[in-house]
Scaffold this active site. Structure first.
Site, mmCIF file in Angstrom:
data_model
loop_
_atom_site.group_PDB
_atom_site.id
_atom_site.type_symbol
_atom_site.label_atom_id
_atom_site.label_comp_id
_atom_site.label_asym_id
_atom_site.label_seq_id
_atom_site.Cartn_x
_atom_site.Cartn_y
_atom_site.Cartn_z
ATOM 1 N N LYS A 206 0.857 -1.185 0.000
ATOM 2 C CA LYS A 206 0.000 0.000 0.000
ATOM 3 C C LYS A 206 0.890 1.230 0.000
ATOM 4 O O LYS A 206 1.446 1.621 1.021
ATOM 5 C CB LYS A 206 -0.917 0.043 1.225
ATOM 6 C CG LYS A 206 -2.047 1.048 1.000
ATOM 7 C CD LYS A 206 -2.545 1.705 2.267
ATOM 8 C CE LYS A 206 -1.627 2.751 2.804
ATOM 9 N NZ LYS A 206 -1.428 3.932 1.947
ATOM 10 N N GLU B 267 10.085 1.277 10.400
ATOM 11 C CA GLU B 267 11.165 2.243 10.154
ATOM 12 C C GLU B 267 10.511 3.608 10.286
ATOM 13 O O GLU B 267 9.749 4.024 9.429
ATOM 14 C CB GLU B 267 11.759 1.997 8.769
ATOM 15 C CG GLU B 267 13.166 2.516 8.634
ATOM 16 C CD GLU B 267 13.176 3.941 8.156
ATOM 17 O OE1 GLU B 267 13.185 4.849 9.028
ATOM 18 O OE2 GLU B 267 13.148 4.169 6.936
ATOM 19 N N CYS C 213 14.262 10.578 6.491
ATOM 20 C CA CYS C 213 14.312 10.334 7.937
ATOM 21 C C CYS C 213 15.754 10.307 8.442
ATOM 22 O O CYS C 213 15.976 10.333 9.646
ATOM 23 C CB CYS C 213 13.565 9.066 8.286
ATOM 24 S SG CYS C 213 13.941 7.734 7.179
ATOM 25 N N GLU D 5 11.717 16.443 13.691
ATOM 26 C CA GLU D 5 12.149 16.385 12.288
ATOM 27 C C GLU D 5 11.514 17.547 11.541
ATOM 28 O O GLU D 5 10.287 17.656 11.499
ATOM 29 C CB GLU D 5 11.592 15.110 11.657
ATOM 30 C CG GLU D 5 12.558 14.010 11.484
ATOM 31 C CD GLU D 5 11.923 12.797 10.805
ATOM 32 O OE1 GLU D 5 12.683 12.039 10.236
ATOM 33 O OE2 GLU D 5 10.710 12.596 10.831
HETATM 34 P P1 ADP Z 1 4.403 10.568 6.613
HETATM 35 O O1 ADP Z 1 4.512 11.526 7.751
HETATM 36 O O2 ADP Z 1 5.686 10.131 6.024
HETATM 37 O O3 ADP Z 1 3.341 10.905 5.616
HETATM 38 P P2 ADP Z 1 2.612 8.578 7.628
HETATM 39 O O4 ADP Z 1 2.977 7.671 8.735
HETATM 40 O O5 ADP Z 1 1.475 9.514 7.806
HETATM 41 O O6 ADP Z 1 3.985 9.270 7.300
HETATM 42 O O7 ADP Z 1 2.336 7.780 6.292
HETATM 43 C C1 ADP Z 1 3.132 6.730 5.855
HETATM 44 C C2 ADP Z 1 2.260 5.645 5.280
HETATM 45 O O8 ADP Z 1 1.376 5.212 6.295
HETATM 46 C C3 ADP Z 1 1.370 6.067 4.113
HETATM 47 O O9 ADP Z 1 1.262 4.981 3.209
HETATM 48 C C4 ADP Z 1 0.029 6.334 4.772
HETATM 49 O O10 ADP Z 1 -1.050 6.122 3.909
HETATM 50 C C5 ADP Z 1 0.045 5.270 5.842
HETATM 51 N N1 ADP Z 1 -0.818 5.573 6.994
HETATM 52 C C6 ADP Z 1 -1.085 6.775 7.550
HETATM 53 N N2 ADP Z 1 -1.943 6.647 8.587
HETATM 54 C C7 ADP Z 1 -2.206 5.307 8.691
HETATM 55 C C8 ADP Z 1 -3.000 4.520 9.580
HETATM 56 N N3 ADP Z 1 -3.692 5.052 10.576
HETATM 57 N N4 ADP Z 1 -2.984 3.194 9.371
HETATM 58 C C9 ADP Z 1 -2.261 2.641 8.384
HETATM 59 N N5 ADP Z 1 -1.501 3.313 7.524
HETATM 60 C C10 ADP Z 1 -1.466 4.631 7.676
#
Ligand code: ADP
Length: 479
Positions: free
Chosen positions: A172, A248, A282, A381
């Site tokens: 995903k 990570e 990161c 960050e």
């Molecule tokens: P960033 O700050 O790098 O955008 P996120 O952790 O928000 O990091 O997003 C990284 C990945 O995690 C993306 O693929 C996003 O769709 C997914 N994501 C964000 N929120 C959720 C959640 N509650 N459950 C599962 N996946 C999530």
């Protein structure tokens, strides 16, 4: 252009839930529309993985390796097209996009071979009629959830390891940047990957996907790269079906520049680490601690190097700093800079958005001095092109300052003193420490974090282990 999802070997065109747009952060244009996957689509991806998993696990590793390598070769053949698409969905300069894809292809090559070396053990038993055998087995169906900052390599690093280990994977990608992942799906399809071993499922929100995945006991491992906040949610949610999690997460990387450092090397390495991907990595240098005796000189050198950067659309040949990925990203950078200035920091270069470009998501490379730990730039960050410089005089004190964070992904030190390099690298609570090196990416090394920066390691031989179970086979009654 409309992309379907790649589910169990078929391209699934948009259904009732329609599509979502992917925007180019440099121009604001819609690059493509992508089908929004439904919960049923996610279930079909799991069903497809379940159907093929035993055959994929049973396939000799050398045959799996050949398929993975074929996909890698297809990506290399298409590098120009793939890199251009990556720039359009994510923003980084074209040369960096090519570098990212080649780095990802390097993981495919590495794990195609590493899968052939999934060694077990035999151990002498305590009684003569027994034998103890330890075998490595693929963990089963796995899931990758990846972020937008490296849409290609974040997935390839996980996918190479999973496939090399004999696992199927449902990917995903981040909603901002799903296109590179879909093209990876296409490359593996053309390489002859059996249907169902890889699915790429995209949606404008992650929640439905996560609910289905987390509730399904057939999914045995989750490999996530993203924020610490979401990593914790996924770790909690994985408890119900006891999925293995590799996380990570965020970093807060310090660089410590001692008084005997080679300043030429400091500038080259720090510029590369700070401005790669516009600072949206990161492992990007987030805090620079410089010994008081060389602070002015380093400030002047960084100021000169940063003034020579060119901000613009990543597709333009001269661009070295592209746009930030979305409005929220640049707002955070602005907040951090404003907070630092309000608490006494001075701006040597930059300090605001670049004007006159396609969107208002471009930020000038920015150097802040007179920075201290009361400021957000030193605590979180920034994920943008901002370099804060803070002075120190004492080694123990600066190590304590560097460690005073819940994060522990990467840290960098610059010194010519071997004893100090060893002493300080051992004292730093970070998963990677670069000594006179802030550009450490290597497929053969384990990458991961201490503390709240994550769990598990990616890359190297340890990367394969994340997708394997260890089985102890005890054989009795040998006469
Ligand atoms: P960033 O700050 O790098 O955008 P996120 O952790 O928000 O990091 O997003 C990284 C990945 O995690 C993306 O693929 C996003 O769709 C997914 N994501 C964000 N929120 C959720 C959640 N509650 N459950 C599962 N996946 C999530």
């Amino acid at each position: 252009m409309i992309y379907g999802n790649f589910i169990a070997g078929e391209w699934q065109l948009p259904g009732a839930s329609g599509t979502f747009p992917v925007h180019n952060p440099a121009t604001g244009a819609v690059v493509a529309e992508v089908a929004s996957a439904t919960a049923d689509d996610v279930r079909r991806a799991i069903d497809g993985a379940e159907a093929v998993q035993p055959a994929w696990a049973a396939m000799p590793a050398i045959e799996r390796s050949a398929i993975i390598r074929r996909a890698a070769a297809i990506m290399v053949d298409r590098i120009d097209e793939l890199a251009s698409l990556l720039v359009q969905e994510q923003g980084k300069p074209l040369a960096q996009a090519k570098g990212e894809i080649m780095y990802g292809v390097g993981f495919l090559d590495w794990f195609a071979e590493e899968g052939r070396r999934a060694y077990g053990m035999t151990i002498p038993a305590s009684v003569s009629e027994k034998r103890i055998i330890i075998a490595k087995q693929p963990i089963g169906i796995t899931v990758a959830i990846t972020p937008w900052n490296f849409p290609s390599v974040q997935l390839l690093r996980k996918l190479g390891a999973a496939l090399g280990a004999g696992c199927s994977m449902i990917a995903k990608p981040a909603e901002l940047t799903p296109l590179s992942a879909l093209e990876i799906g296409r490359a593996f399809e053309e390489a002859g990957l059996p249907k169902g071993v890889l699915s790429v499922v995209c949606a404008p929100e992650p929640y439905e996907f996560t609910d289905v995945i987390m509730a399904d006991p057939r999914v045995r491992a989750i490999s996530f790269t993203g924020s610490t906040e979401v990593g914790k949610i996924l770790m909690r949610a994985s408890a119900d079906t006891m999925k293995k999690v590799s996380l990570e997460l965020g970093g807060q990387a310090p660089t410590i520049v001692f008084e005997d450092a080679d300043l030429d090397a400091v500038v080259v390495e720090t510029m590369a680490s700070k401005f790669r991907n516009m600072g949206q990595t990161c492992v990007s240098v987030n805090r620079i601690y410089v010994h008081a005796s060389i602070a002015d000189e380093l400030g002047a050198r960084l100021q000169a190097a940063m003034s020579a950067l060119t901000v613009g659309d990543g597709l333009h040949e001269l661009t070295t700093v592209g746009p930030l990925v979305e409005p929220a990203a640049i707002e955070k950078v602005e907040r951090h800079v404003a907070d630092a200035i309000s608490k006494g920091a001075k701006v040597l270069v930059g300090g605001s958005r670049s004007s006159g470009l396609g969107t208002d998501q471009f930020f000038e490379p920015t150097l802040l001095i007179d920075v201290d730990e009361t400021m957000q730039v030193m605590q979180e960050e920034t994920f943008g092109p901002v370099a804060p410089l803070s002075v120190f005089t004492d080694e123990d004190d600066v190590v304590a300052r560097a460690n005073a964070t819940p994060f522990g992904l990467s840290a960098y030190i610059f010194t010519r003193d071997l004893n100090r390099a060893i002493r300080v690298s051992e004292a730093l609570e970070f998963g990677t420490v670069g000594i006179n090196d802030s550009t450490f990416s290597a497929v053969q090394a384990p990458f991961g974090g201490y503390k709240e920066s994550g769990l598990g390691r990616e890359g190297g031989n340890m990367g394969l282990e994340e997708f394997m179970e260890t089985k102890f086979i005890s054989i009795g009654h040998i006469r």
